[in-house]
Design a protein around this motif. Structure first.
Motif, PDB file in Angstrom:
ATOM      1  N   GLY A 126       0.849  -1.067   0.074  1.00  0.00           N
ATOM      2  CA  GLY A 126       0.069  -0.050  -0.098  1.00  0.00           C
ATOM      3  C   GLY A 126       0.806   1.287   0.180  1.00  0.00           C
ATOM      4  O   GLY A 126       0.310   2.503   0.065  1.00  0.00           O
ATOM      5  N   GLU A 127       2.082   1.040   0.137  1.00  0.00           N
ATOM      6  CA  GLU A 127       3.051   2.320   0.020  1.00  0.00           C
ATOM      7  C   GLU A 127       3.651   2.575  -1.358  1.00  0.00           C
ATOM      8  O   GLU A 127       3.747   1.841  -2.206  1.00  0.00           O
ATOM      9  CB  GLU A 127       4.216   2.229   1.123  1.00  0.00           C
ATOM     10  N   ALA A 128       3.835   3.951  -1.429  1.00  0.00           N
ATOM     11  CA  ALA A 128       4.657   4.275  -2.599  1.00  0.00           C
ATOM     12  C   ALA A 128       5.866   4.899  -2.445  1.00  0.00           C
ATOM     13  O   ALA A 128       6.050   5.763  -1.367  1.00  0.00           O
ATOM     14  CB  ALA A 128       3.820   5.204  -3.694  1.00  0.00           C
ATOM     15  N   GLU A 129       7.072   4.872  -3.174  1.00  0.00           N
ATOM     16  CA  GLU A 129       8.368   5.366  -2.595  1.00  0.00           C
ATOM     17  C   GLU A 129       8.352   6.841  -2.500  1.00  0.00           C
ATOM     18  O   GLU A 129       9.136   7.552  -1.656  1.00  0.00           O
ATOM     19  CB  GLU A 129       9.389   4.949  -3.643  1.00  0.00           C
ATOM     20  N   LYS A 134       8.679  11.722   1.319  1.00  0.00           N
ATOM     21  CA  LYS A 134       8.132  12.934   2.132  1.00  0.00           C
ATOM     22  C   LYS A 134       8.331  12.865   3.631  1.00  0.00           C
ATOM     23  O   LYS A 134       8.579  13.664   4.243  1.00  0.00           O
ATOM     24  CB  LYS A 134       6.655  13.038   1.832  1.00  0.00           C
ATOM     25  N   ILE A 135       8.241  11.504   4.173  1.00  0.00           N
ATOM     26  CA  ILE A 135       8.470  11.112   5.529  1.00  0.00           C
ATOM     27  C   ILE A 135      10.063  11.369   6.082  1.00  0.00           C
ATOM     28  O   ILE A 135      10.162  11.927   6.952  1.00  0.00           O
ATOM     29  CB  ILE A 135       8.052   9.796   5.913  1.00  0.00           C
ATOM     30  N   TYR A 136      10.627  11.058   5.171  1.00  0.00           N
ATOM     31  CA  TYR A 136      12.093  11.055   5.326  1.00  0.00           C
ATOM     32  C   TYR A 136      12.782  12.007   4.417  1.00  0.00           C
ATOM     33  O   TYR A 136      13.582  11.452   3.199  1.00  0.00           O
ATOM     34  CB  TYR A 136      12.890   9.733   5.428  1.00  0.00           C
ATOM     35  N   PRO A 137      12.575  13.474   4.146  1.00  0.00           N
ATOM     36  CA  PRO A 137      13.099  14.033   3.199  1.00  0.00           C
ATOM     37  C   PRO A 137      14.538  14.020   2.841  1.00  0.00           C
ATOM     38  O   PRO A 137      15.421  13.861   3.558  1.00  0.00           O
ATOM     39  CB  PRO A 137      12.912  15.556   3.663  1.00  0.00           C
ATOM     40  N   ALA A 138      14.846  13.777   1.327  1.00  0.00           N
ATOM     41  CA  ALA A 138      16.177  13.827   1.033  1.00  0.00           C
ATOM     42  C   ALA A 138      16.799  15.088   1.024  1.00  0.00           C
ATOM     43  O   ALA A 138      16.142  16.231   1.060  1.00  0.00           O
ATOM     44  CB  ALA A 138      16.135  13.145  -0.154  1.00  0.00           C
ATOM     45  N   ALA A 139      18.352  15.059   0.824  1.00  0.00           N
ATOM     46  CA  ALA A 139      18.867  16.500   0.994  1.00  0.00           C
ATOM     47  C   ALA A 139      18.812  17.278  -0.416  1.00  0.00           C
ATOM     48  O   ALA A 139      19.143  18.199  -0.595  1.00  0.00           O
ATOM     49  CB  ALA A 139      20.448  16.056   1.197  1.00  0.00           C
ATOM     50  N   TYR A 140      18.741  16.440  -1.505  1.00  0.00           N
ATOM     51  CA  TYR A 140      18.752  16.915  -2.842  1.00  0.00           C
ATOM     52  C   TYR A 140      17.719  17.867  -3.236  1.00  0.00           C
ATOM     53  O   TYR A 140      16.472  17.594  -2.789  1.00  0.00           O
ATOM     54  CB  TYR A 140      19.053  16.039  -4.026  1.00  0.00           C
TER      55      TYR A 140
END
Length: 257
Positions: A126-129, A134-140
């Protein structure tokens, strides 16, 4: 006069016990899986696996590298399954980045014995990458979303954001030869993730700017993966640290069957 075979009861019991121990010992011996399938992620193609491929082939493995077009998640899963079906026995399925989402689905193929995630997404049912990012935002901050529905990374920032540690000239070439990826592919909803029923291994790239390393750790912990963390490694850990990545794949291939 016929000779009689005499076997004392204690000796007979010892023989049975020894036979049982011997059978049990050999059944627990690791059996190496020789087929490896390498799955690339977004914005790149299978050529990035060359270093890992070389290490594994020299060690006697049969290595296949997928080439999927990044236009549709479902089509990419089908393309990977096509290569899995060509294997002459069980295989270890390896995915980088978006390729992790692909192997999470394609890993349900009965020929897949184990999964190796390399700085990769491993969504749950049920998840999408894209949502997990968004839950663990990336630095770029260099992602560009085209009006045609295709995403790519700003070529000027690609070497630092995506390809840290890769020689500059090679990183620049990767930037200007990158494969645009359909934005909808990142929003594909995962169903029946293979890591819930099959063993997994995970490479955490500790300096990854594309996927937050904490998200990678969450994926690995949730899947109960065997984990290595590579210091200073960017999202291109599979290019910059082929030996570390290959060693984990080899560990996966030596699983007990």
């Amino acid at each position: 006069m016929k000779a009689k075979l005499i076997c004392k009861k204690p000796d007979f019991l010892l023989l049975i016990i020894a036979l049982f121990i011997s059978i049990n010992f050999y059944s627990q011996e690791p059996k190496t899986i020789k087929n490896i399938v390498l799955v690339h992620g977004a914005f790149v193609d299978g050529s990035g696996w060359e270093g890992v491929y070389d290490v594994l082939v020299k060690k006697g493995y049969n290595v296949s590298v997928t080439q999927h077009n990044l236009m549709s998640f479902d089509d990419d899963v089908k393309a990977v399954n096509r290569i899995i079906d060509q294997q002459n026995g069980p295989c270890i399925l390896v995915g980088h980045s978006y390729g992790g989402a692909i192997i999470t689905m394609a890993g349900n193929n009965p020929k897949v014995a184990g999964l190796v995630y390399v700085a990769a997404h491993a969504p749950d049912d049920g998840e999408a990458e894209a949502d997990n990012g968004k839950i663990y935002p990336a630095a770029y901050k260099s992602l560009i979303k085209g009006e045609d529905g295709l995403d790519y990374i700003n070529p000027e920032k690609f070497p630092d954001d995506f390809a840290g540690g890769v020689p500059k000239e090679k990183a620049k070439f990767m930037a200007f030869s990158q494969t645009p990826t359909a934005d909808v592919a990142f929003h594909a909803i995962i169903k029946n993730p293979a890591w819930k029923t099959k063993p997994s291994w995970y490479v955490v790239a500790k300096s990854d700017r594309i996927i937050n390393p904490d998200l990678e750790r969450m994926y690995a912990k949730r899947a109960k993966s065997t984990v290595i963390e590579v210091d200073g490694a960017s999202h291109c850990v599979f290019i910059t640290h082929p030996n570390e990545v290959s060693n984990l794949i080899i560990s996966a291939s030596n699983m007990k069957k």
